[in-house]
Design a protein around this motif. Sequence first.
Motif, PDB file in Angstrom:
ATOM      1  N   VAL A 176       8.645  15.054  -4.275  1.00 48.90           N
ATOM      2  CA  VAL A 176       9.322  14.986  -2.983  1.00 48.90           C
ATOM      3  C   VAL A 176       8.513  14.148  -2.001  1.00 48.90           C
ATOM      4  O   VAL A 176       9.053  13.307  -1.267  1.00 48.90           O
ATOM      5  N   GLY A 177       7.199  14.358  -1.976  1.00 47.25           N
ATOM      6  CA  GLY A 177       6.343  13.598  -1.067  1.00 47.25           C
ATOM      7  C   GLY A 177       6.346  12.111  -1.366  1.00 47.25           C
ATOM      8  O   GLY A 177       6.355  11.287  -0.452  1.00 47.25           O
ATOM      9  N   ALA A 178       6.370  11.749  -2.637  1.00 53.58           N
ATOM     10  CA  ALA A 178       6.415  10.335  -3.004  1.00 53.58           C
ATOM     11  C   ALA A 178       7.706   9.699  -2.520  1.00 53.58           C
ATOM     12  O   ALA A 178       7.708   8.575  -2.000  1.00 53.58           O
ATOM     13  N   LEU A 189       0.826  -1.209   0.000  1.00 50.66           N
ATOM     14  CA  LEU A 189       0.000   0.000   0.000  1.00 50.66           C
ATOM     15  C   LEU A 189       0.864   1.265   0.000  1.00 50.66           C
ATOM     16  O   LEU A 189       0.561   2.228  -0.709  1.00 50.66           O
ATOM     17  N   THR A 190       1.943   1.250   0.755  1.00 53.99           N
ATOM     18  CA  THR A 190       2.861   2.389   0.786  1.00 53.99           C
ATOM     19  C   THR A 190       3.516   2.587  -0.574  1.00 53.99           C
ATOM     20  O   THR A 190       3.617   3.710  -1.073  1.00 53.99           O
ATOM     21  N   LEU A 241       3.685   5.473  -5.765  1.00 50.51           N
ATOM     22  CA  LEU A 241       3.600   5.327  -7.216  1.00 50.51           C
ATOM     23  C   LEU A 241       2.496   6.211  -7.802  1.00 50.51           C
ATOM     24  O   LEU A 241       2.671   6.818  -8.865  1.00 50.51           O
ATOM     25  N   VAL A 242       1.370   6.328  -7.101  1.00 50.99           N
ATOM     26  CA  VAL A 242       0.281   7.198  -7.546  1.00 50.99           C
ATOM     27  C   VAL A 242       0.724   8.663  -7.518  1.00 50.99           C
ATOM     28  O   VAL A 242       0.428   9.424  -8.449  1.00 50.99           O
ATOM     29  N   ALA A 255       2.240  12.556 -15.114  1.00 50.56           N
ATOM     30  CA  ALA A 255       1.120  12.735 -16.041  1.00 50.56           C
ATOM     31  C   ALA A 255       0.815  14.208 -16.257  1.00 50.56           C
ATOM     32  O   ALA A 255       0.437  14.613 -17.356  1.00 50.56           O
ATOM     33  N   SER A 256       1.003  15.025 -15.232  1.00 54.03           N
ATOM     34  CA  SER A 256       0.731  16.446 -15.389  1.00 54.03           C
ATOM     35  C   SER A 256       1.746  17.132 -16.297  1.00 54.03           C
ATOM     36  O   SER A 256       1.493  18.226 -16.789  1.00 54.03           O
TER      37      SER A 256
END
Length: 61
Positions: A46-48, A10-11, A16-17, A24-25
């Motif tokens: 950075v958050g990913a 899940l992490t 990955l999302v 994608a942006s």
Amino acid sequence: MLNLSAPRALTFLFSLVLVGLAVASLYMRIPTIGPTVVKFRTWLFVGAYVVLALGVVTKSL
């Protein structure tokens, strides 16, 4: 000393999302959340990375 372990699925999927949205942006227009993603694209990267790093360091994340 740090005990490193593989992150939970899940992490990994959550990070990955976040990366997927940021990449994608760069190439396409995202309808609903697009302006927010474009505005904070760097922080999504950075958050990913931070989420994935915390998943490796802690066992509960």
